[in-house]
Design a protein around this motif. Structure first.
Motif, short mmCIF file in Angstrom:
data_model
loop_
_atom_site.label_atom_id
_atom_site.label_comp_id
_atom_site.label_asym_id
_atom_site.label_seq_id
_atom_site.Cartn_x
_atom_site.Cartn_y
_atom_site.Cartn_z
N GLU A 108 0.88 -1.17 0.15
CA GLU A 108 -0.02 0.02 -0.11
C GLU A 108 1.11 1.38 0.03
O GLU A 108 0.42 1.98 -0.74
N LYS A 109 2.00 1.20 0.93
CA LYS A 109 2.86 2.38 0.95
C LYS A 109 3.55 2.78 -0.48
O LYS A 109 3.54 3.71 -0.99
N GLU A 110 3.87 1.55 -0.97
CA GLU A 110 4.63 1.63 -2.64
C GLU A 110 3.60 2.29 -3.61
O GLU A 110 3.82 3.04 -4.40
N ALA A 113 3.20 5.87 -3.12
CA ALA A 113 4.47 6.46 -3.63
C ALA A 113 4.07 6.56 -5.23
O ALA A 113 4.33 7.57 -5.92
N LEU A 114 3.73 5.43 -5.71
CA LEU A 114 3.57 5.36 -7.26
C LEU A 114 2.66 6.41 -7.68
O LEU A 114 2.59 7.20 -8.79
N MET A 115 1.60 6.32 -7.04
CA MET A 115 0.45 7.52 -7.36
C MET A 115 0.61 8.80 -7.16
O MET A 115 0.35 9.62 -8.03
N GLN A 120 2.29 13.58 -10.27
CA GLN A 120 3.33 14.81 -10.53
C GLN A 120 3.74 14.83 -12.08
O GLN A 120 3.69 15.73 -12.72
N GLN A 121 3.77 13.45 -12.47
CA GLN A 121 3.74 13.57 -14.05
C GLN A 121 2.82 13.88 -14.66
O GLN A 121 2.93 14.55 -15.67
N LEU A 122 1.53 13.69 -14.31
CA LEU A 122 0.24 14.36 -14.99
C LEU A 122 0.23 15.90 -15.15
O LEU A 122 -0.14 16.45 -15.87
#
Length: 137
Positions: A108-110, A113-115, A120-122
């Motif tokens: 869930e933490k990972e 972080a990916l979300m 940020q990329q969006l």
């Protein structure tokens, strides 16, 4: 096998005491077809020897009271061993559930972080798109 490559199951198996390993072996042995078949064979031989072979000098004539005593003792012993094995199985299931829970928390933490990285990329893509849409002078 190095410690880094050990699975949770291998680590648990390595942590068992001699008594726990013996209880597992006995549980697995008593729950097998060969044990049941062998024990039925033993009882048939016992009855045949005491009824046919030693008809006049049988050490345990019909109704086989000594055999019943042995069977009762075996049943009591098996009950205790099965309870020990069930208790151990519950402990294993609890440890596995805790391991699964810890793994899920880490995942869930990972994912969070990916979300965050995805957001940020969006935002960067939106800024780039806005910069590309502005007319140049």
């Amino acid at each position: 096998m190095t410690d880094e490559n050990k699975t949770w199951h291998q680590e648990h198996k390595d942590s068992l005491t001699k008594g726990q390993r013996a209880a597992d072996l006995m549980r697995n042995g008593m729950g097998s077809g060969p044990f049941v078949g062998g024990f039925i064979g033993f009882m048939i031989i016992w009855a045949a020897v005491n009824t046919l072979v030693l008809a006049s000098k049988a050490w345990d004539p019909y109704p086989y009271i000594l055999l019943n005593l042995f069977l009762s003792m075996l049943a009591g012993l098996q009950g205790a061993i099965l309870l020990i094995a069930a208790k151990r199985q519950d402990a294993i299931a609890g440890a596995m559930a805790q391991h699964d829970y810890d793994t899920n928390l880490k995942a869930e933490k990972e994912i969070q972080a990916l979300m965050t990285i995805n957001r940020q990329q969006l935002e960067i893509l939106a800024e780039l798109k806005a910069m590309g849409a502005t007319p140049r002078s």
